[in-house]
Design a protein around this motif. Structure first.
Motif, short mmCIF file in Angstrom:
data_model
loop_
_atom_site.label_atom_id
_atom_site.label_comp_id
_atom_site.label_asym_id
_atom_site.label_seq_id
_atom_site.Cartn_x
_atom_site.Cartn_y
_atom_site.Cartn_z
N UNK A 23 29.78 126.76 -73.71
CA UNK A 23 31.16 127.24 -73.64
C UNK A 23 32.19 126.15 -73.94
N UNK A 24 32.03 124.99 -73.35
CA UNK A 24 33.06 123.95 -73.51
C UNK A 24 33.21 123.52 -74.97
N UNK A 25 32.11 123.36 -75.67
CA UNK A 25 32.17 122.96 -77.08
C UNK A 25 32.89 124.01 -77.92
N UNK A 26 32.65 125.28 -77.63
CA UNK A 26 33.32 126.34 -78.39
C UNK A 26 34.79 126.44 -78.02
N UNK A 27 35.09 126.34 -76.73
CA UNK A 27 36.48 126.46 -76.29
C UNK A 27 37.34 125.32 -76.81
N UNK A 28 36.77 124.14 -77.01
CA UNK A 28 37.53 123.01 -77.55
C UNK A 28 38.03 123.28 -78.96
N UNK A 29 37.38 124.19 -79.67
CA UNK A 29 37.75 124.49 -81.06
C UNK A 29 38.85 125.55 -81.16
N UNK A 30 39.21 126.18 -80.06
CA UNK A 30 40.27 127.18 -80.07
C UNK A 30 41.61 126.46 -80.20
N UNK A 31 42.47 126.87 -81.13
CA UNK A 31 43.76 126.18 -81.29
C UNK A 31 44.56 126.15 -79.98
N UNK A 32 45.02 124.96 -79.58
CA UNK A 32 45.77 124.82 -78.32
C UNK A 32 46.99 125.75 -78.25
N UNK A 33 47.64 125.96 -79.39
CA UNK A 33 48.80 126.85 -79.43
C UNK A 33 48.44 128.26 -78.93
N UNK A 34 47.26 128.72 -79.30
CA UNK A 34 46.81 130.04 -78.86
C UNK A 34 46.33 130.01 -77.42
N UNK A 35 45.63 128.95 -77.04
CA UNK A 35 45.14 128.84 -75.66
C UNK A 35 46.28 128.83 -74.65
N UNK A 36 47.40 128.26 -75.04
CA UNK A 36 48.54 128.14 -74.14
C UNK A 36 49.27 129.47 -73.94
N UNK A 37 48.99 130.47 -74.74
CA UNK A 37 49.73 131.73 -74.68
C UNK A 37 49.39 132.59 -73.46
N UNK A 38 48.17 132.51 -72.96
CA UNK A 38 47.77 133.35 -71.84
C UNK A 38 47.55 134.79 -72.26
N UNK A 39 47.39 135.69 -71.30
CA UNK A 39 47.11 137.09 -71.65
C UNK A 39 48.29 137.71 -72.39
N UNK A 40 47.98 138.57 -73.33
CA UNK A 40 49.00 139.19 -74.18
C UNK A 40 48.85 140.71 -74.17
N UNK A 41 49.94 141.37 -74.52
CA UNK A 41 49.93 142.81 -74.75
C UNK A 41 50.61 143.07 -76.08
N UNK A 42 50.45 144.28 -76.59
CA UNK A 42 51.14 144.65 -77.83
C UNK A 42 52.64 144.53 -77.57
N UNK A 43 53.36 143.83 -78.45
CA UNK A 43 54.81 143.70 -78.24
C UNK A 43 55.49 145.05 -78.04
N UNK A 44 56.38 145.11 -77.07
CA UNK A 44 57.01 146.37 -76.69
C UNK A 44 57.74 147.04 -77.84
N UNK A 45 58.40 146.26 -78.69
CA UNK A 45 59.14 146.83 -79.80
C UNK A 45 58.21 147.61 -80.74
N UNK A 46 56.97 147.14 -80.86
CA UNK A 46 56.00 147.80 -81.74
C UNK A 46 55.42 149.02 -81.05
N UNK A 47 55.05 148.89 -79.80
CA UNK A 47 54.43 150.00 -79.10
C UNK A 47 55.40 151.15 -78.88
N UNK A 48 56.70 150.91 -78.99
CA UNK A 48 57.70 151.96 -78.82
C UNK A 48 57.96 152.72 -80.11
N UNK A 49 57.44 152.23 -81.24
CA UNK A 49 57.65 152.91 -82.52
C UNK A 49 56.90 154.23 -82.54
#
Length: 151
Positions: free
Chosen positions: A121-147
């Motif tokens: 796990x650690x070797x694979x997780x180190x390859x995940x871009x830090x910018x994405x790792x820092x985002x935390x859990x996500x949902x579909x943006x509200x503006x899109x889901x309201x369309x």
């Protein structure tokens, strides 16, 4: 071992993973929607095609639960998305790009949070871009889901 036994065992190993998979299903409803993805984005000559291609590869890996290629695919998708946004941020693809960025963040969150890689796990997780790792859990943006439309 029955399917229910296996599901219970996995739930015990990864509490919360079920909810994270539900978030994936929401994203998957939108990511190739004709109301969200401009038609020209499916043309190989279009600047958005690389993003669409990598996102669809990632979606296939998530659906098949083949997580090992995902760190490299996340890096490539993020690179293509950032290049697109810095070089040619077309207004027509802005909602799609917002969903893609959130989706990549959700995939990174899932890989970093749940037991997807076993003892490596650690070797694979180190390859995940830090910018994405820092985002935390996500949902579909509200503006899109309201369309309205096919969503």
């Amino acid at each position: 071992m029955t399917a229910d036994d296996k599901a219970m065992r996995l739930a015990a190993l990864n509490p919360g993973a079920r909810e994270a998979r539900i978030a994936f299903k929401q994203f998957h409803r939108f990511l190739n929607s004709r109301h969200l993805v401009p038609e020209q984005c499916y043309r190989p000559s279009h600047s958005t095609f690389q993003v669409v291609m990598w996102v669809n590869q990632i979606t296939g890996m998530v659906l098949s639960r083949n997580y090992y290629p995902l760190p490299a695919f996340l890096e490539r998708a993020l690179r293509a998305l950032n290049a697109l946004e810095s070089a040619r941020p077309e207004a027509v693809s802005a909602p799609y790009r917002a969903v893609v960025r959130a989706y990549l963040g959700q995939v990174a969150y899932f890989l970093n949070t749940y037991d997807c890689f076993g003892p490596e796990a650690e070797a694979y997780r180190e390859r995940i871009p830090p910018e994405l790792s820092a985002m935390g859990p996500q949902i579909v943006p509200e503006a899109v889901s309201a369309q309205s439309g096919e969503f």
